[in-house]
Write an enzyme that holds these catalytic residues in place. Sequence first.
Site, short mmCIF file in Angstrom:
data_model
loop_
_atom_site.label_atom_id
_atom_site.label_comp_id
_atom_site.label_asym_id
_atom_site.label_seq_id
_atom_site.Cartn_x
_atom_site.Cartn_y
_atom_site.Cartn_z
CB CYS A 1 8.43 -11.00 10.34
SG CYS A 1 9.33 -9.70 9.50
NE ARG B 1 7.96 -13.67 15.70
CZ ARG B 1 9.08 -14.07 16.29
NH1 ARG B 1 9.09 -14.34 17.56
NH2 ARG B 1 10.19 -14.18 15.59
CD1 TRP C 1 10.98 -5.09 13.23
CD2 TRP C 1 9.11 -4.07 13.88
NE1 TRP C 1 11.32 -4.04 14.02
CE2 TRP C 1 10.20 -3.40 14.44
CE3 TRP C 1 7.82 -3.62 14.15
CZ2 TRP C 1 10.04 -2.28 15.25
CZ3 TRP C 1 7.69 -2.51 14.96
CH2 TRP C 1 8.78 -1.86 15.50
CG ASN D 1 11.10 -14.10 11.58
OD1 ASN D 1 11.56 -12.97 11.58
ND2 ASN D 1 11.18 -14.91 12.61
N GLY D 2 13.31 -13.20 9.04
CA GLY D 2 14.76 -13.29 9.10
C GLY D 2 15.39 -12.28 8.15
CD GLU E 1 20.50 1.82 29.65
OE1 GLU E 1 20.42 3.06 29.63
OE2 GLU E 1 19.54 1.08 29.36
CE LYS F 1 16.53 0.33 31.07
NZ LYS F 1 17.02 0.90 29.90
CD GLU G 1 13.71 2.85 32.19
OE1 GLU G 1 12.91 3.54 31.55
OE2 GLU G 1 14.65 2.24 31.65
CG HIS H 1 36.43 14.79 42.49
ND1 HIS H 1 37.46 15.68 42.70
CD2 HIS H 1 36.98 13.69 41.93
CE1 HIS H 1 38.59 15.15 42.26
NE2 HIS H 1 38.32 13.93 41.78
CE LYS I 1 9.89 0.43 23.83
NZ LYS I 1 11.04 0.19 24.72
C1 F6R Z 1 14.76 3.92 28.91
C2 F6R Z 1 14.11 4.33 27.67
C3 F6R Z 1 14.18 5.76 27.27
C4 F6R Z 1 14.45 5.86 25.76
C5 F6R Z 1 14.38 7.33 25.31
C6 F6R Z 1 14.71 7.49 23.84
O1 F6R Z 1 14.63 2.55 29.13
O2 F6R Z 1 13.54 3.52 26.99
O3 F6R Z 1 15.15 6.43 27.99
O4 F6R Z 1 15.71 5.33 25.50
O5 F6R Z 1 13.09 7.84 25.54
O6 F6R Z 1 13.86 6.76 23.05
P1 F6R Z 1 14.21 6.39 21.56
O7 F6R Z 1 15.40 5.51 21.57
O8 F6R Z 1 12.98 5.73 21.02
O9 F6R Z 1 14.51 7.67 20.85
#
Ligand code: F6R
Length: 602
Positions: free
Chosen positions: A2, A27, A74, A100-101, A477, A481, A484, A500, A597
């Site tokens: 927060c 935040r 938050w 906050n915490g 992963e 990263k 993307e 393979h 996002k």
């Molecule tokens: C990759 C990324 C996406 C999310 C995916 C699921 O960096 O951010 O692959 O992980 O869209 O999103 P959530 O976790 O919000 O369900």
Amino acid sequence: MCGIIGYIGERPACEVIVRGLKRLEYRGYDSAGIATENGGKLFIRKGAGRIDELTEELGFLDLPGKRGVGHTRWATHGVPSDVNAHPHTDCTGRIALVHNGIIENFAELREELLRRGHVFRSDTDTEVIVHLIEEELKSSENFEDAMRKALLRLKGSFALGIIYTEEPDRLYFVRNESPLVLGIGDGENFAASDVPAFLEYTNKVIFLDDREYAVVTKDSYVVKNLDTGETTEKPLHEIEWTLEMAEKAGFPHFMLKEIYEQPRAIRDAIHGNADVIRTAAEEIAKYEKIFIVAMGTSYHAGLVGKYLLQRLAKRVPVVEDASEFRYEFDDLVDENTLVIAITQSGETADTLAAMKLAKRKGAKVLGIVNVVGSMATRIADLTLYTHAGPEIGVAATKTYTTQLTVLTMLAVELARVLGTADEGYLDGLEEGLKGIPELVEAALKHDESLRELAESLVDRRDFFYIGRGISVPTALEGALKLKEISYIHAEGLSAGELKHGPLALIEKDVPVVAVAPGGRTFDKMVSNIEEALARGAFVVGLGDREDLKRISSVFVEMPPVDELLSPLLYIVPLQLLAYHLAVLRGNDPDKPRNLAKSVTVE
Ligand code: F6R
């Protein structure tokens, strides 16, 4: 996470606080509130919603007074709502407090305070603090004394801003494991979770350390140690950042800032779940048939979860991408099924659909979610929060490592409930997990050398990420990263799979990133690396073994850690490598093309 802010001086406090809260919105933004004091009376307005809307609807800017505290929330304990918004007050209405915490022992303190007749209005952990101070005030010489005694009883993290009406000239600010900085002005002083909140008024700051508090008037400040009450001398810093730089804490991008926030985020995930993990483990223990559903990065966390549950609790969950689960597994879900849904946003359409399907079929649904109050938390029977705070960069970083933290805690606790692993070993893992934030700090030290490595690889077209066992999801992963944000083609796979098929693509100078912590398959991993080297691959080896260092083209030395904890650590250099490659290629890593996002459509 927060944001808090406080002001004391000659300006209308509400104006300074509203402007500061806007700057702290990154935040948290599910609710906000302000308390000011004027003529010995508290004036409080608070509610669920964004700061701009609330300023309009509740008239934040009409609050009288020249001292006050504010909060942007938050949610952690208690859904976003008007009553759960801060500030919180004691029964007498003389103390107002923003926090906050996370207070770990709030449940027992609340019980005690209820027995003593205190009346609680919210579901927050924060409210115990203000009642506890009120309680201590009954037997203390002064407010400061009462505040200290109360705070010494808290377990967990807290940054606090406090007003007490009977002392008209001062505010109190406290820091323990949540950030807090004082802003020193001329005839006015400030405090906030972060510098941008007051940078337009002053660039002279004092960074409080853990277990310190400050007594602040408009012309003075004293910083003291919370445990001893003794005064400490603190250096005054002059901030040279622009406002824009300050919002990102001096980092050029939110993604980098969030990568660096991981030690704090992991700590919060541990604190925030300490109380609830047993209940969740006892629930899971009732189910043999377990599915883990998620998308993207959260799906990779699910894969790590599978290894943890297998190894420690001897349960073998099926991990499915939520968009597949809905159509391929619907017949198999019934009231004897547990579905664990992992989602940062809590709004991913495919994951929500899988959760709803599971509920319809009578299955139990456990959510592992970052955004409190999101749809996933309303569908799930039980939710564990990751406590990562808002993630602004589109690429998931701190939300991934906090998902891993929760899954590790869950697997350890489940193994305790089921008696499937040696208690001593589980104790060691639990201790090891507590040490991870520090090891992540150590891994972050590779930042500069990874940037140099990225410079040498910036023109490569294909990357391969390999791992074995619990490191396979890390390889996946790491590759995600890179794809993307840098738009370079990358593949993650189990090292055993190389020969393979994919080995046909390995030729001179093709980067192969080998995630190779010491563990049960380390020797096999070395053979796989040799296979790639024999085709001329450029091997970036991540590990803690000399043998790996010897064969790698570039070696990224990692601190030795139990293999089951390694995913929490080994992803960090891979996030940094992807970040630097993206920036060097001229991309904005915070806003990668074609991506959102939160993916709220199927
Ligand atoms: C990759 C990324 C996406 C999310 C995916 C699921 O960096 O951010 O692959 O992980 O869209 O999103 P959530 O976790 O919000 O369900």
